[in-house]
Design a protein around this motif. Sequence first.
Motif, mmCIF file in Angstrom:
data_model
loop_
_atom_site.group_PDB
_atom_site.id
_atom_site.type_symbol
_atom_site.label_atom_id
_atom_site.label_comp_id
_atom_site.label_asym_id
_atom_site.label_seq_id
_atom_site.Cartn_x
_atom_site.Cartn_y
_atom_site.Cartn_z
ATOM 1 N N HIS A 382 -4.632 60.146 25.214
ATOM 2 C CA HIS A 382 -3.194 59.457 24.667
ATOM 3 C C HIS A 382 -2.400 60.279 23.582
ATOM 4 O O HIS A 382 -1.106 60.358 23.811
ATOM 5 N N PHE A 385 -0.553 62.944 25.566
ATOM 6 C CA PHE A 385 0.529 62.559 26.243
ATOM 7 C C PHE A 385 1.875 62.318 25.167
ATOM 8 O O PHE A 385 2.645 62.475 25.608
ATOM 9 N N LEU A 400 -0.300 55.232 17.873
ATOM 10 C CA LEU A 400 -1.616 54.706 18.630
ATOM 11 C C LEU A 400 -2.419 54.007 17.878
ATOM 12 O O LEU A 400 -3.235 53.016 18.258
ATOM 13 N N ALA A 403 -0.832 50.534 17.893
ATOM 14 C CA ALA A 403 -1.223 50.143 19.297
ATOM 15 C C ALA A 403 -2.642 49.474 19.261
ATOM 16 O O ALA A 403 -2.858 48.498 19.988
ATOM 17 N N GLU B 89 -2.787 55.266 30.659
ATOM 18 C CA GLU B 89 -2.464 53.896 30.354
ATOM 19 C C GLU B 89 -2.426 53.789 28.900
ATOM 20 O O GLU B 89 -3.589 54.222 28.359
ATOM 21 N N ILE B 90 -1.734 53.366 28.162
ATOM 22 C CA ILE B 90 -1.559 53.345 26.337
ATOM 23 C C ILE B 90 -1.460 51.762 26.149
ATOM 24 O O ILE B 90 -0.372 51.228 25.822
ATOM 25 N N PRO B 91 -2.463 51.123 26.060
ATOM 26 C CA PRO B 91 -2.528 49.761 25.721
ATOM 27 C C PRO B 91 -1.723 49.811 24.465
ATOM 28 O O PRO B 91 -2.051 50.474 23.540
ATOM 29 N N VAL B 142 2.728 50.983 28.435
ATOM 30 C CA VAL B 142 2.701 52.157 29.219
ATOM 31 C C VAL B 142 1.699 52.218 30.118
ATOM 32 O O VAL B 142 0.449 52.487 29.714
#
Lengths: 433, 253
Positions: A382, A385, A400, A403, B89-91, B142
């Motif tokens: 992640h 990315f 993140l 998130a 996938e980015i929760p 995402v």
Amino acid sequence: MKQLTEITTPFGEVASAKTLPGSELGWLQQLRDKARAQFERHGLPAKKVEDWKYTSLWSLSQEGFSHDANAVSLDKTELAHVAALEDAYRFVIIDGRFSAELSELEDLEEGLSIKPLAEGLDNAQSMLGEQIDLEKPGLNAINTMLMQDGLVLQVQAGKTISKPVELLVISTAENQKLASHLRNLIQVEADAEVTLLEHYVSLADTEGFTNVVTEVKLDEKATLNHFKLQHESLAHYHIATLASKQAAGSNWHTNNISLGGKLARNDIHSQLLGEESHVTLDGLYLVTGDQHVDNHTRIDHAVPNTTSDEVYKGVLDGNSHAVFNGKVNVHKDAQKTDSSQSNKNLLLSRSCEIDTKPELEIYADDVKCAHGSTVGQIDEQHLFFLRARGLDETAARSLLTYAFAVDVLQRIKSAPMRQALSNVIEKRLPKGA
Amino acid sequence: MLEIKNLHASVEGKEILRGINMTVNPGEVHAIMGPNGAGKSTLSNVLAGRDGYEVTQGEVIYKGENLLELEPEERAQRGVFLAFQYPVEIPGVSNIYLLKAALNAVRKYQGLDEVDAIDFLNLVRDRMKLVKMDEQFLHRNVNEGFSGGEKKRNEILQMAVLEPALAILDETDSGLDIDALRVVAEGVSALRAEDRSIVMITHYQRLLDHIVPDFVHVLSEGKIVKSGDKELAKELEKSGYSWVHDAPEGQTA
């Protein structure tokens, strides 16, 4: 040793010396005496006590706290800055005392009653102390013998209160090392609904101690949307019990956000005593430096057809230490219980520590219970990315982290409440672009 | 735009790239083809700056700068875009938040202010048409719960919003059915521009039916063994990759 032997602050003597609210009420005096006896016998729990295994009260026991506060005021603009909600009834406690002047309680909607503890005690006998266990190792006894103020909130049957209530508890720099023992009583009658935010905050790096017990009683089909935001100073002790009893068809949504404090401990107890009652028991803790946060939750499914849904998430940085202990107890006849619980933790440093323990005790045979806990770090895929899309590493980590935490916030139905709490949390994330 | 000189790279001590030479000029579209294990993905990851790839020899010059010395975000900010083979996938992070954060990161590098909210929405809506994406995707996390085709379209959407100078498409065609492939390819074709170079890494020729490259290179065992124009791709489609091993090393474009 099951208890700490030396306690610097003479809590018992303070209780005898002070004139506390309701001293003229015989039943209350009896209750305070009982609490006093309990405290004299059991003191403060040591780490040998199972429920206090990971949280030491030793440093708290060594602090000399004061129980006398100088009167403090605050100008309204400063207060507006501190409050979390703009459009709310506001009940302000400043350095342990209710302030009518700072509160905004004019023109309450019909069916809503809000009083400070001293005024609300007359009719509180059936409520006060009924939701909590005085014998439980912890600070309930100290709280009961010393409770000095708090919020007594009542919603009449059938009324839905449109504006939320913010209980704003402020510690200022005027009174250092002040201990405040607060008791809140929240009763929502049948078919009524209200939203309450308990908000604990320090101005400046005040050292202090908040000891709060909030008791919640939900009558049939009552709904309480309850939030707690604790961001007191990093030199502050915060010990809280939050306990509810729910009648049939009632709903309790609670969301407990811990950001502050040197040591913060929450004991949260949900008692589902009527069929078709439901509790959503969420929480989020963000800790760093030398902070210690401990959340002990317990849900009792005492009758058939009750549901519980619990999501606790934690983000740990620095040398912080977090404890999560989530007990779900399904009683013998509590068939068709549906319970789910999860505790997820994100570790941002190598020197933080999490002790997580979900506990299920099931004595019925037709139930659905799921539970789990995870501990992880930021996913490198992640991170790459986001960096490959131009976000620098700090910003990517911060995003993140947010998130990870955000789904606890997304579960909040009220948009203004969600926004208010998100704003506070965003400010606490590692700084990025 | 991009100059790769004698590039050698290893993964966990194993040499994967063994001397790649390649020059990409502004406006050109290059296709890099090759069998599994030839080093195609290693090349794209080295260009994007992913950890775990050690460059042992050679250099990569992008717009006059040593690309390999830049952090992944610095490459992105300078206009290098990698469309991922396996988009993650980015929760918890919405698509629109990601697009805005990414665009602002590029703008910040360019010395521009953060994008105006309305301009941004107009831009994104416009670019979503390119890849035939519905607006509801903006508010979803995402790639979370996206189909394979939706994930790849989402990558191209990011490219369309960021308007990179150099786009590296890593197996953007993999896992797509015919219709999804057409949408993705049309999106990419629409982004061809005089000042934008595209490097497509692919196993199959079929993507090249839709996006006709200026140059085709065959990568095998860590080297470009043959280069040519689009006819080379057709040859490969007909005869497979086995024959390239026997061929003499091809000229680089």
